[in-house]
Motif scaffolding. Structure first.
Motif, PDB file in Angstrom:
ATOM      1  N   TRP A  41      46.552 131.850  27.873  1.00  0.00           N
ATOM      2  CA  TRP A  41      45.837 132.539  26.804  1.00  0.00           C
ATOM      3  C   TRP A  41      45.790 134.043  27.027  1.00  0.00           C
ATOM      4  CZ3 TRP A  41      45.355 130.166  22.445  1.00  0.00           C
ATOM      5  CH2 TRP A  41      45.351 128.774  22.433  1.00  0.00           C
ATOM      6  N   GLY A  42      45.992 134.488  28.256  1.00  0.00           N
ATOM      7  CA  GLY A  42      46.058 135.927  28.519  1.00  0.00           C
ATOM      8  C   GLY A  42      47.246 136.567  27.821  1.00  0.00           C
ATOM      9  N   VAL A  43      48.381 135.861  27.806  1.00  0.00           N
ATOM     10  CA  VAL A  43      49.578 136.372  27.120  1.00  0.00           C
ATOM     11  C   VAL A  43      49.316 136.466  25.617  1.00  0.00           C
ATOM     12  CG1 VAL A  43      51.983 135.847  26.548  1.00  0.00           C
ATOM     13  CG2 VAL A  43      51.153 135.527  28.878  1.00  0.00           C
ATOM     14  N   ILE A  44      48.654 135.458  25.069  1.00  0.00           N
ATOM     15  CA  ILE A  44      48.367 135.453  23.632  1.00  0.00           C
ATOM     16  C   ILE A  44      47.382 136.569  23.288  1.00  0.00           C
ATOM     17  CG2 ILE A  44      47.358 134.074  21.775  1.00  0.00           C
ATOM     18  CD1 ILE A  44      48.576 131.631  23.283  1.00  0.00           C
ATOM     19  N   ALA A  45      46.379 136.768  24.141  1.00  0.00           N
ATOM     20  CA  ALA A  45      45.427 137.864  23.907  1.00  0.00           C
ATOM     21  C   ALA A  45      46.144 139.219  23.981  1.00  0.00           C
ATOM     22  CB  ALA A  45      44.297 137.798  24.931  1.00  0.00           C
ATOM     23  N   TRP A  46      47.108 139.336  24.898  1.00  0.00           N
ATOM     24  CA  TRP A  46      47.887 140.576  25.022  1.00  0.00           C
ATOM     25  C   TRP A  46      48.654 140.848  23.740  1.00  0.00           C
ATOM     26  CZ3 TRP A  46      48.138 144.973  27.305  1.00  0.00           C
ATOM     27  CH2 TRP A  46      49.317 145.704  27.340  1.00  0.00           C
ATOM     28  N   ARG A  47      49.260 139.806  23.158  1.00  0.00           N
ATOM     29  CA  ARG A  47      49.982 139.979  21.893  1.00  0.00           C
ATOM     30  C   ARG A  47      49.035 140.435  20.788  1.00  0.00           C
ATOM     31  NH1 ARG A  47      53.130 134.321  22.336  1.00  0.00           N
ATOM     32  NH2 ARG A  47      54.586 134.915  23.953  1.00  0.00           N
ATOM     33  N   GLY A  48      47.841 139.864  20.761  1.00  0.00           N
ATOM     34  CA  GLY A  48      46.849 140.289  19.765  1.00  0.00           C
ATOM     35  C   GLY A  48      46.442 141.736  19.954  1.00  0.00           C
ATOM     36  N   ALA A  49      46.281 142.145  21.212  1.00  0.00           N
ATOM     37  CA  ALA A  49      45.930 143.543  21.492  1.00  0.00           C
ATOM     38  C   ALA A  49      47.046 144.479  21.051  1.00  0.00           C
ATOM     39  CB  ALA A  49      45.645 143.717  22.983  1.00  0.00           C
ATOM     40  N   LEU A  50      48.294 144.069  21.247  1.00  0.00           N
ATOM     41  CA  LEU A  50      49.414 144.891  20.791  1.00  0.00           C
ATOM     42  C   LEU A  50      49.402 145.019  19.266  1.00  0.00           C
ATOM     43  CD1 LEU A  50      52.314 143.624  23.085  1.00  0.00           C
ATOM     44  CD2 LEU A  50      51.115 145.814  23.215  1.00  0.00           C
ATOM     45  N   LEU A  52      46.756 144.876  17.321  1.00  0.00           N
ATOM     46  CA  LEU A  52      45.671 145.785  16.965  1.00  0.00           C
ATOM     47  C   LEU A  52      46.042 147.237  17.254  1.00  0.00           C
ATOM     48  CD1 LEU A  52      42.539 143.782  18.134  1.00  0.00           C
ATOM     49  CD2 LEU A  52      43.330 144.192  15.790  1.00  0.00           C
ATOM     50  N   THR A  53      46.820 147.460  18.286  1.00  0.00           N
ATOM     51  CA  THR A  53      47.258 148.814  18.621  1.00  0.00           C
ATOM     52  C   THR A  53      48.122 149.391  17.504  1.00  0.00           C
ATOM     53  OG1 THR A  53      47.215 148.255  20.960  1.00  0.00           O
ATOM     54  CG2 THR A  53      48.458 150.202  20.345  1.00  0.00           C
ATOM     55  N   ILE A  54      48.900 148.532  16.872  1.00  0.00           N
ATOM     56  CA  ILE A  54      49.727 148.989  15.751  1.00  0.00           C
ATOM     57  C   ILE A  54      48.838 149.439  14.591  1.00  0.00           C
ATOM     58  CG2 ILE A  54      51.380 148.242  13.996  1.00  0.00           C
ATOM     59  CD1 ILE A  54      52.557 146.359  16.139  1.00  0.00           C
ATOM     60  N   LEU A  55      47.739 148.723  14.371  1.00  0.00           N
ATOM     61  CA  LEU A  55      46.866 149.033  13.233  1.00  0.00           C
ATOM     62  C   LEU A  55      45.923 150.207  13.493  1.00  0.00           C
ATOM     63  CD1 LEU A  55      45.883 145.434  12.119  1.00  0.00           C
ATOM     64  CD2 LEU A  55      47.571 146.965  11.098  1.00  0.00           C
ATOM     65  N   LEU A  56      45.673 150.545  14.749  1.00  0.00           N
ATOM     66  CA  LEU A  56      44.699 151.584  15.077  1.00  0.00           C
ATOM     67  C   LEU A  56      44.975 152.936  14.395  1.00  0.00           C
ATOM     68  CD1 LEU A  56      42.145 152.092  16.694  1.00  0.00           C
ATOM     69  CD2 LEU A  56      43.590 152.771  18.610  1.00  0.00           C
ATOM     70  N   PRO A  57      46.199 153.482  14.409  1.00  0.00           N
ATOM     71  CA  PRO A  57      46.418 154.760  13.715  1.00  0.00           C
ATOM     72  C   PRO A  57      46.174 154.658  12.205  1.00  0.00           C
ATOM     73  CG  PRO A  57      48.233 154.315  15.216  1.00  0.00           C
ATOM     74  CD  PRO A  57      47.390 153.085  15.174  1.00  0.00           C
ATOM     75  N   LEU A  58      46.501 153.514  11.601  1.00  0.00           N
ATOM     76  CA  LEU A  58      46.230 153.348  10.170  1.00  0.00           C
ATOM     77  C   LEU A  58      44.735 153.380   9.879  1.00  0.00           C
ATOM     78  CD1 LEU A  58      48.724 150.576   9.003  1.00  0.00           C
ATOM     79  CD2 LEU A  58      48.649 152.957   8.272  1.00  0.00           C
ATOM     80  N   VAL A  59      43.967 152.682  10.699  1.00  0.00           N
ATOM     81  CA  VAL A  59      42.509 152.652  10.498  1.00  0.00           C
ATOM     82  C   VAL A  59      41.922 154.041  10.698  1.00  0.00           C
ATOM     83  CG1 VAL A  59      40.352 151.736  11.449  1.00  0.00           C
ATOM     84  CG2 VAL A  59      42.304 150.220  11.089  1.00  0.00           C
ATOM     85  N   MET A  60      42.360 154.743  11.742  1.00  0.00           N
ATOM     86  CA  MET A  60      41.836 156.085  11.984  1.00  0.00           C
ATOM     87  C   MET A  60      42.225 157.049  10.857  1.00  0.00           C
ATOM     88  SD  MET A  60      40.068 155.778  14.672  1.00  0.00           S
ATOM     89  CE  MET A  60      39.740 157.460  15.067  1.00  0.00           C
ATOM     90  N   MET A  99      55.327 149.011  20.089  1.00  0.00           N
ATOM     91  CA  MET A  99      54.523 147.802  20.231  1.00  0.00           C
ATOM     92  C   MET A  99      55.293 146.550  19.795  1.00  0.00           C
ATOM     93  SD  MET A  99      51.819 148.779  21.649  1.00  0.00           S
ATOM     94  CE  MET A  99      52.504 150.239  22.369  1.00  0.00           C
ATOM     95  N   LEU A 100      56.069 146.653  18.733  1.00  0.00           N
ATOM     96  CA  LEU A 100      56.847 145.491  18.289  1.00  0.00           C
ATOM     97  C   LEU A 100      57.917 145.113  19.308  1.00  0.00           C
ATOM     98  CD1 LEU A 100      57.183 146.183  14.471  1.00  0.00           C
ATOM     99  CD2 LEU A 100      55.815 144.420  15.586  1.00  0.00           C
ATOM    100  N   GLU A 101      58.471 146.099  19.986  1.00  0.00           N
ATOM    101  CA  GLU A 101      59.434 145.805  21.050  1.00  0.00           C
ATOM    102  C   GLU A 101      58.758 145.032  22.184  1.00  0.00           C
ATOM    103  OE1 GLU A 101      62.232 148.175  24.260  1.00  0.00           O
ATOM    104  OE2 GLU A 101      61.569 149.212  22.443  1.00  0.00           O
ATOM    105  N   ARG A 102      57.543 145.432  22.529  1.00  0.00           N
ATOM    106  CA  ARG A 102      56.799 144.722  23.581  1.00  0.00           C
ATOM    107  C   ARG A 102      56.421 143.312  23.141  1.00  0.00           C
ATOM    108  NH1 ARG A 102      54.185 148.442  27.693  1.00  0.00           N
ATOM    109  NH2 ARG A 102      55.276 150.387  27.324  1.00  0.00           N
ATOM    110  N   VAL A 103      56.083 143.153  21.872  1.00  0.00           N
ATOM    111  CA  VAL A 103      55.775 141.806  21.363  1.00  0.00           C
ATOM    112  C   VAL A 103      57.022 140.931  21.438  1.00  0.00           C
ATOM    113  CG1 VAL A 103      55.156 140.503  19.287  1.00  0.00           C
ATOM    114  CG2 VAL A 103      53.845 142.521  19.912  1.00  0.00           C
ATOM    115  N   ASP A 104      58.171 141.476  21.050  1.00  0.00           N
ATOM    116  CA  ASP A 104      59.426 140.715  21.150  1.00  0.00           C
ATOM    117  C   ASP A 104      59.679 140.269  22.578  1.00  0.00           C
ATOM    118  OD1 ASP A 104      60.071 140.783  18.496  1.00  0.00           O
ATOM    119  OD2 ASP A 104      61.484 142.454  18.658  1.00  0.00           O
TER     120      ASP A 104
END
Length: 153
Positions: A41-50, A52-60, A99-104
């Protein structure tokens, strides 16, 4: 002799298999199967964090634009907030690519341990354990191809 798969730790040919520092002739392998370990589940949480990182600049960026439109500030301050919000929104492009490269890569590795087992006359032996789903698929398929002609004989 046909080579079905080769890497520094695994060699699968039409005459035998070398895995886990052990050598087996194909006729010795009575049965081959695989098992999947528990999901990490740590790997899955890491993917979720990645994600969210993609969305952070849009939200800001949206927040900066929203603040610029709501507050009663001078024209220069409002324009600075609007331009800053748009620039933050545009920051999504390079961040998303990284981030998408890291998710891949995380999907190539997989989220669980995968094992290949074999039954030989002496009992069951672990042939390979890896968390790399792509490598596991290649090795398992090569092993199946190597064993197919042996079954037909």
């Amino acid at each position: 002799m046909t080579t079905y798969y080769r890497d520094p730790e695994v060699l699968i040919t039409s005459s035998g298999v070398h895995m886990n520092d052990q050598d087996f002739r194909l006729p010795e392998l009575i049965r081959v199967w695989y098992t999947r370990g528990a999901r990490d589940w740590g790997v899955i949480a890491w993917r979720g964090a990645l994600g969210l990182t993609i969305l952070l600049p849009l939200v800001m960026g949206a927040l900066a634009i929203g603040v610029a439109l709501v507050i009663e500030a001078s024209l220069a301050t409002t324009l600075a907030l609007l331009v800053g919000g748009v620039l933050l929104g545009l920051a999504v492009v390079p961040v998303a690519d990284l981030m998408l490269e890291r998710v891949d890569r995380s999907y190539d590795r997989g989220s669980r341990n995968l094992e290949i087992w074999g039954r030989v006359p002496g009992g069951d032996v672990l042939l390979l354990r890896t968390d790399n789903a792509q490598r596991f698929g290649r090795v398992y398929r090569a092993l199946q191809r190597a064993l197919e002609p042996a079954v037909r004989r």
